[in-house]
Write an enzyme that holds these catalytic residues in place. Structure first.
Site, PDB file in Angstrom:
ATOM      1  N   HIS A 175     -26.664   8.500  -2.951  1.00 42.46           N
ATOM      2  CA  HIS A 175     -27.435   9.254  -1.962  1.00 42.46           C
ATOM      3  C   HIS A 175     -26.549   9.958  -0.943  1.00 42.46           C
ATOM      4  CE1 HIS A 175     -27.551   6.174   1.389  1.00 42.46           C
ATOM      5  NE2 HIS A 175     -27.520   5.295   0.409  1.00 42.46           N
ATOM      6  N   GLU A 232     -32.774   8.486   0.696  1.00 43.06           N
ATOM      7  CA  GLU A 232     -32.697   7.094   0.236  1.00 43.06           C
ATOM      8  C   GLU A 232     -33.004   6.134   1.371  1.00 43.06           C
ATOM      9  OE1 GLU A 232     -30.762   3.163  -0.661  1.00 43.06           O
ATOM     10  OE2 GLU A 232     -30.517   4.493   1.036  1.00 43.06           O
ATOM     11  N   ASP A 265     -23.701   2.676  -4.863  1.00 40.10           N
ATOM     12  CA  ASP A 265     -24.030   2.543  -3.438  1.00 40.10           C
ATOM     13  C   ASP A 265     -23.220   1.378  -2.864  1.00 40.10           C
ATOM     14  OD1 ASP A 265     -25.329   2.820  -0.956  1.00 40.10           O
ATOM     15  OD2 ASP A 265     -27.310   3.008  -1.863  1.00 40.10           O
ATOM     16  N   HIS A 298     -24.429   0.047   8.007  1.00 43.85           N
ATOM     17  CA  HIS A 298     -25.367   0.584   9.003  1.00 43.85           C
ATOM     18  C   HIS A 298     -24.856   0.399  10.428  1.00 43.85           C
ATOM     19  CE1 HIS A 298     -29.240   1.305   6.474  1.00 43.85           C
ATOM     20  NE2 HIS A 298     -28.143   1.607   5.803  1.00 43.85           N
TER      21      HIS A 298
HETATM   22 CO    CO Z   1     -28.151   2.302   3.765  1.00 44.96          CO
HETATM   23 ZN    ZN Z   2     -27.053   3.252   0.666  1.00 42.09          ZN
END
Ligand code: CO
Ligand code: ZN
Length: 332
Positions: free
Chosen positions: A62, A195, A218, A304
């Site tokens: 993504h 995503e 990912d 994140h």
């Molecule tokens: Co993420």
């Molecule tokens: Zn991701």
């Protein structure tokens, strides 16, 4: 490859606002595919044709990153905001965001009462200050979206960036395209959108492509930092072959294919069982009548946050693994 990585991770592209990163990737893959198109949602889909007896393979990474969206502008020009994707309030105070037009803002907080000093400050007590002197001089408006601003750092073996989730997957796909000479398969490299807000780009692109095998690339979490969650994935121990995450059980044949290929080419690998979270492979797997799907994960610390960390050897080994998978006939 580090130059490519730096370019990708420093580009703006929160979910739903992938134009800039899409154009950067489009330029990087120019001449490497037989067809390149953008679908209605904004997914960038590059197809490399193979022979007639191979499989239709979809690889997805993504392009979008998490960010924030302006919900209100007050009289003095301060912006209130909400999350785009899984934004963690712990990571915000004092951070900087950048909008599509380059406007930079600083994240500040309301006064913190004494009894709240040890608590995490929730999003609705924070605001963005773009340096405006009044409401009229604010260069952005309600609905505009910002990404986090943080430069790429090359620590040698370990790399740090704001958006390894999932620009590192995009870099890996591009690098695989660059190295891929012959493949018996019809390979679709999908740089997916949205995503982080619910796997939306992979949903439509998988429907359109109708793959016979699907793989996402990912990041995944690790258990290798002080007092971390119990998890048998570490930085530098090789790409992680997903067995299970919060929403997917990898197809056993796809898992076996990845394990056997890693062993055949002699690269390290790890098996991944992730408690929460998921990837594009989840929606590829349940597309149409079902697609055998799996995921090659890059172990990543501090996912994140504005400073995600990966190991460069894991990245280059993931490129080798995917290239080897594509270069051979596949039987599941
Ligand atoms: Co993420
Ligand atoms: Zn991701």
């Amino acid at each position: 490859m580090k130059e490519l990585i730096k370019k990708l991770v420093e580009t703006y592209g929160p979910s739903g606002n992938e134009e800039q990163i899409r154009e950067i990737i489009r330029a990087e893959i120019a001449g490497l595919a037989d067809e390149v198109r953008t679908d209605a949602l904004g997914n960038l889909i590059a197809r490399k044709r193979g022979g007639s007896n191979g499989k239709r393979v979809m690889l997805a990474a993504h392009m979008d990153e998490i960010g924030v969206i302006v919900t209100h502008v007050d009289e003095k020009g301060f912006l209130r905001f909400g999350p785009v994707g899984g934004v963690w309030p712990h990571t915000l105070l004092g951070g900087r965001v950048v909008f599509a037009d380059g406007t930079v803002g600083v994240i500040g907080t309301e006064k913190i009462e004494d009894e709240n000093r040890k608590k995490v400050i929730p999003l609705d007590k924070l605001f963005i200050d773009v340096g405006a002197v009044d409401k009229e001089s604010v260069p952005v408006r309600v609905g505009d979206v910002a990404g986090f601003q943080r430069p790429f750092a090359d620590l040698g073996k370990r790399l740090v960036a704001k958006s390894f989730d999932d620009r590192i997957g995009c870099a890996i796909l591009i690098q695989v395209m660059r190295g891929l000479k012959e493949t018996p398969h019809d390979v679709y490299f999908v740089f997916s959108v949205q995503e982080e807000v619910g796997l939306r780009g992979a949903t439509t692109s998988a429907y359109g492509i109708e793959p016979q095998i699907g793989l996402s690339v990912d990041v995944t979490l690790t258990g290798d930092t002080p007092e971390a969650r119990t998890m048998a994935v570490e930085l530098g121990k090789g790409p992680a072959i997903k067995v299970k995450d919060g929403r997917m059980l990898a197809h056993p044949g796809v898992k076996r294919l990845l394990v056997e290929t890693a062993e055949a080419i002699g690269i390290p690998y790890q098996l991944e069982v992730l408690d929460g979270g998921t990837t594009d492979a989840t929606v590829i797997q349940v597309s149409r009548e079902g697609v055998p799907a799996g995921c090659v994960s890059i172990p990543c610390r501090y996912v994140h946050t504005p400073s995600e960390m990966v190991d460069y050897d894991d990245v280059t080994n993931a490129v080798k693994l995917l290239a080897a998978v594509l270069e051979q006939p596949i039987t599941l």
